[in-house]
Design a protein around this motif. Structure first.
Motif, PDB file in Angstrom:
ATOM      1  N   VAL A  14       0.858  -1.185   0.000  1.00 19.25           N
ATOM      2  CA  VAL A  14       0.000   0.000   0.000  1.00 19.25           C
ATOM      3  C   VAL A  14       0.891   1.230   0.000  1.00 19.25           C
ATOM      4  CG1 VAL A  14      -1.695   1.323   1.330  1.00 19.25           C
ATOM      5  CG2 VAL A  14      -1.888  -1.170   1.197  1.00 19.25           C
ATOM      6  N   ARG A  15       0.574   2.180  -0.849  1.00 13.90           N
ATOM      7  CA  ARG A  15       1.282   3.463  -0.860  1.00 13.90           C
ATOM      8  C   ARG A  15       0.454   4.485  -0.075  1.00 13.90           C
ATOM      9  NH1 ARG A  15       5.262   3.780  -4.879  1.00 13.90           N
ATOM     10  NH2 ARG A  15       6.078   1.657  -5.154  1.00 13.90           N
ATOM     11  N   PRO A  16       1.072   5.281   0.768  1.00 10.71           N
ATOM     12  CA  PRO A  16       0.322   6.244   1.580  1.00 10.71           C
ATOM     13  C   PRO A  16      -0.426   7.261   0.726  1.00 10.71           C
ATOM     14  CG  PRO A  16       2.581   5.996   2.386  1.00 10.71           C
ATOM     15  CD  PRO A  16       2.513   5.306   1.050  1.00 10.71           C
ATOM     16  N   THR A  17      -1.667   7.515   1.090  1.00  5.77           N
ATOM     17  CA  THR A  17      -2.464   8.592   0.498  1.00  5.77           C
ATOM     18  C   THR A  17      -3.124   9.366   1.625  1.00  5.77           C
ATOM     19  OG1 THR A  17      -4.379   7.129   0.254  1.00  5.77           O
ATOM     20  CG2 THR A  17      -2.932   7.351  -1.659  1.00  5.77           C
ATOM     21  N   ARG A  18      -3.690  10.502   1.290  1.00 10.11           N
ATOM     22  CA  ARG A  18      -4.256  11.352   2.330  1.00 10.11           C
ATOM     23  C   ARG A  18      -5.548  10.800   2.912  1.00 10.11           C
ATOM     24  NH1 ARG A  18      -1.611  14.869  -1.125  1.00 10.11           N
ATOM     25  NH2 ARG A  18      -3.274  14.804  -2.671  1.00 10.11           N
TER      26      ARG A  18
END
Length: 211
Positions: free
Chosen positions: A195-199
């Motif tokens: 998972v890539r960080p998102t807001r």
């Protein structure tokens, strides 16, 4: 038109409202994805289920040297060609018509994106799609899945409401937690799935796997 029995034979009138809606709402998702997954080292991006080209237009603006392709149902692909021509991208984006539930995907891309696609479909359909994505990618290529994640920490109640209304309106599909999507990607042969960080993952979660 997810439920249409003859998806490939849908005409422009059949797909116009949904395609217009997706185009109007894709911009914030595209920005989140492109912030989370830099494509500076990518050579060629294929957006599967790309609608009228909202995401590939955003990618084109950020990455002027990136080759781009789009795959969607023939009637949607026709709308995409017109929209992309109007944006001055007719010569830069290759548009392919077909049905990702049945047809092999175009090869040649080293990154394939699925933007708000898996949520609209059941597990069996997603498994078939991910298998086609894996077949279309070279070894070391990447798949990017961008969609709302169920069970996002701190937004469980908001997510329940969001998914309840969305899936009711769609009439089908399934909200998935990040671990469920990771399992589907791993089962399809992707490795190093992260998972890539998102807001705001309840709106836009981003996951990347390596072929």
């Amino acid at each position: 038109y997810v439920d249409a029995e003859r998806r490939a034979s849908l005409d422009a009138a059949d797909v116009s409202r949904y395609s217009t809606l997706m185009t109007a709402t894709v911009a914030p998702v595209a920005d989140e994805l492109l912030d989370a997954v830099p494509l500076d080292d990518a050579r060629h991006l294929l957006d599967v289920g790309g609608g009228e080209g909202g995401f590939v237009r955003a990618a084109a603006a950020r990455h002027p040297r990136l080759a781009l392709s789009l795959f969607d149902l023939p009637a949607v692909a026709a709308r995409a060609r017109r929209a992309l021509a109007g944006a001055g991208l007719a010569d830069r984006v290759a548009v392919h018509g077909g049905d990702f539930q049945r047809d092999a995907l175009p090869t040649g891309a080293d990154v394939i994106s699925l933007v708000r696609i898996c949520l609209d479909h059941d597990d069996d359909t997603v498994r078939g799609l991910l298998a086609r994505v894996r077949d279309a990618l070279p070894r070391g290529g990447r798949v990017i899945v961008a969609e709302a994640f169920a069970g996002a920490r701190g937004a469980e109640v908001v997510g329940d409401v969001y998914f309840g209304y969305y899936l009711w309106a769609m009439g089908r599909g399934r909200a998935r937690r990040a671990d469920e999507l990771r399992a589907l990607l791993s089962d399809a042969g992707f490795r190093d799935v992260r998972v890539r960080p998102t807001r705001y993952q309840v709106q836009t979660g981003v996951m990347v796997g390596i072929a």
